[in-house]
Design a protein around this motif. Structure first.
Motif, short mmCIF file in Angstrom:
data_model
loop_
_atom_site.label_atom_id
_atom_site.label_comp_id
_atom_site.label_asym_id
_atom_site.label_seq_id
_atom_site.Cartn_x
_atom_site.Cartn_y
_atom_site.Cartn_z
N PHE A 22 0.88 -1.18 0.00
CA PHE A 22 0.00 0.00 0.00
C PHE A 22 0.92 1.22 0.00
N LEU A 23 0.98 1.92 -1.12
CA LEU A 23 2.02 2.94 -1.30
C LEU A 23 1.42 4.28 -1.71
N GLY A 64 -4.68 8.70 -3.41
CA GLY A 64 -3.65 8.91 -2.39
C GLY A 64 -2.98 7.63 -1.95
N VAL A 65 -3.48 6.50 -2.40
CA VAL A 65 -2.82 5.23 -2.09
C VAL A 65 -2.89 4.36 -3.34
N SER A 66 -1.82 3.64 -3.58
CA SER A 66 -1.79 2.67 -4.69
C SER A 66 -1.56 1.29 -4.12
N VAL A 67 -2.09 0.30 -4.80
CA VAL A 67 -1.87 -1.08 -4.40
C VAL A 67 -0.95 -1.73 -5.42
N VAL A 68 0.07 -2.44 -4.92
CA VAL A 68 0.96 -3.22 -5.79
C VAL A 68 0.91 -4.66 -5.28
N ALA A 78 9.32 -5.67 3.08
CA ALA A 78 9.94 -6.11 4.34
C ALA A 78 9.37 -5.35 5.53
N ARG A 79 8.91 -4.12 5.30
CA ARG A 79 8.40 -3.28 6.40
C ARG A 79 6.87 -3.14 6.36
N ASP A 80 6.21 -4.06 5.70
CA ASP A 80 4.73 -4.04 5.64
C ASP A 80 4.18 -2.68 5.20
N SER A 81 4.82 -2.09 4.21
CA SER A 81 4.42 -0.77 3.65
C SER A 81 4.46 0.34 4.69
N MET A 82 5.30 0.16 5.71
CA MET A 82 5.43 1.20 6.75
C MET A 82 6.90 1.66 6.86
N LEU A 83 7.55 1.70 5.70
CA LEU A 83 8.93 2.19 5.65
C LEU A 83 8.97 3.65 6.09
N PRO A 113 -0.05 6.61 3.76
CA PRO A 113 -1.27 7.43 3.68
C PRO A 113 -2.40 6.75 4.47
N THR A 114 -2.40 7.00 5.77
CA THR A 114 -3.27 6.23 6.67
C THR A 114 -4.76 6.42 6.39
N TRP A 115 -5.15 7.66 6.13
CA TRP A 115 -6.57 7.94 5.89
C TRP A 115 -7.05 7.21 4.65
N ASN A 116 -6.22 7.22 3.61
CA ASN A 116 -6.58 6.59 2.35
C ASN A 116 -6.63 5.07 2.50
N TRP A 117 -5.68 4.55 3.26
CA TRP A 117 -5.61 3.10 3.51
C TRP A 117 -6.85 2.65 4.28
N TYR A 118 -7.23 3.45 5.27
CA TYR A 118 -8.43 3.16 6.06
C TYR A 118 -9.68 3.15 5.17
#
Ligand SMILES: Cc1ncc(COP(=O)(O)O)c(C=O)c1O
Length: 361
Positions: free
Chosen positions: A71-72, A202-206, A231-236, A240-245
């Motif tokens: 989630f980027l 605001g968020v892309s899925v790969v 490796a960091r579960d998209s938390m490097l 974009p927390t709001w978008n991910w939510y």
């Protein structure tokens, strides 16, 4: 309050229950006394939201375990550039099949890094069809083959996954992800900006086969490295927390509605309504895409002249049908029928089209 039918190509209409839930939770998420958008991405609350969104997306798309889901931030265009940096050696050949505007954009993003080979190009035919698979000139040593699963502007869609042999197939699914069942295992990588079928911009899925993450690629900063993100579960960095939510709420809604099989059924019904209205209009409305590759998500269509087009846009808006103006690259009109557009929206559009033709045809 009346919500109009919004035919925008993206950012696009979202399911009303998702917007209502987000509204209800805006000031106080789950009784914690703060909005989810105000909480640390490393806290248990958001980590839970993130993990649930990933689990639900994996369920929705039947993503195999040997694929990572990222989630980027950065949009689909950023992913287009990162493909070359992550998966191709400097100057290595990459194959692109171009079936519209976004395929060309994808090429522009990687030209600085790799040797782009256009294996097939629909542009000489005005992007009205997909060049037949047997005419593609694929390179044996390409790092990957890239297609645009659905061309949002030209309204051209791959209805089947093309067989490209042993070279990994990479696909831009920005405007058709989750619109119908998909065999993820046929692809090396799938990417999509969320703002059409998955949620907000605001968020892309790969979605990428893990073994591909071991490729050396090219020198790049950590933040451009898919393996580091995985490796960091998209938390490097701060995601974009709001978008991910919101994406998580949208995916949950799609599962509750019956998943991709149900959306494939609804999307086919909506598209059939609109294409039938176009084809049955005696030439008043035109769509020039070859029938077998017509997009079920984005339907560009044309009226006899510019004056009528302007009038259609204004009158449809006044009738509660928003954003039907075509993209400036092709003009005319365009109806986007993503998962959150109900069948009733397509029926309302078709009713308006028939009425407009009666008055102006
Ligand atoms: C198929 C496709 N690919 C890529 C993009 C670019 O996406 P973004 O604006 O998120 O970079 C779009 C945007 O509409 C699109 O429709």
């Amino acid at each position: 309050m009346t919500r109009a039918y919004n035919f925008s190509a993206g950012p696009a209409t979202l399911p009303e229950p998702v917007l209502r839930q987000a509204q209800a939770e805006m000031l106080d998420w789950n009784g914690v006394g703060a909005s989810i958008v105000e909480l640390s991405h490393r806290g248990a609350e958001f980590m839970g939201v993130a993990a649930q969104a990933e689990a639900d997306l994996r369920t929705l798309l039947s993503v195999p375990d040997d694929y990572a889901v990222l989630f980027l931030a950065g949009g689909a265009t950023t992913q287009q550039a990162l493909l070359a940096l992550n998966f191709a050696a400097p100057g290595q050949t990459v194959d692109y099949v171009v079936t519209g505007h976004w395929g060309k954009t994808a090429i522009r993003q990687v030209r600085p890094y790799v040797d782009v080979h256009v294996a097939a190009d629909g542009e000489p035919g005005g992007f009205r069809d997909i060049p037949p698979r047997q005419d593609w000139s694929l390179s044996a040593d390409a790092a990957y083959v890239h297609i645009t699963a659905n061309e949002t502007i030209h309204g051209v869609e791959f209805r089947d996954t093309p067989d490209v042999g042993t070279v990994p197939l990479f696909a831009d699914f920005s405007s058709s992800i989750a619109s119908a069942p998909l065999d993820v295992s046929r692809y090396g990588l799938i990417y999509a900006g969320a703002q059409k079928n998955l949620g907000p911009v605001g968020v892309s899925v790969v979605i990428v086969r893990r073994e591909l993450l071991e490729r050396a690629g090219q020198p790049r900063a950590d933040i451009f490295n898919y393996a580091s993100h995985a490796a960091r579960d998209s938390m490097l960095n701060t995601p974009p927390t709001w978008n991910w939510y919101l994406l998580g709420l949208t995916v949950k809604w799609m599962l509750e509605q019956g998943g991709v099989e149900e959306f494939a059924r609804r999307n086919a019904a909506k598209a059939a309504l609109v294409y039938d209205a176009i084809d049955g209009s005696g030439g008043f409305y035109r769509n020039e895409v070859a029938v077998p590759v017509r997009s079920r998500m984005n339907i560009p269509f044309f009226l006899p002249d510019e004056t009528l087009t302007t009038r259609f846009v204004a009158e449809s808006k006044a009738a509660g049908l928003l954003a039907l103006k075509g993209h400036k690259a092709v003009g005319g009109l365009r109806a986007s029928l993503y998962n959150a557009m109900p069948v009733a929206g397509a029926q309302a559009l078709v009713g308006f089209m028939r009425d407009f033709q009666q008055r102006h045809g």
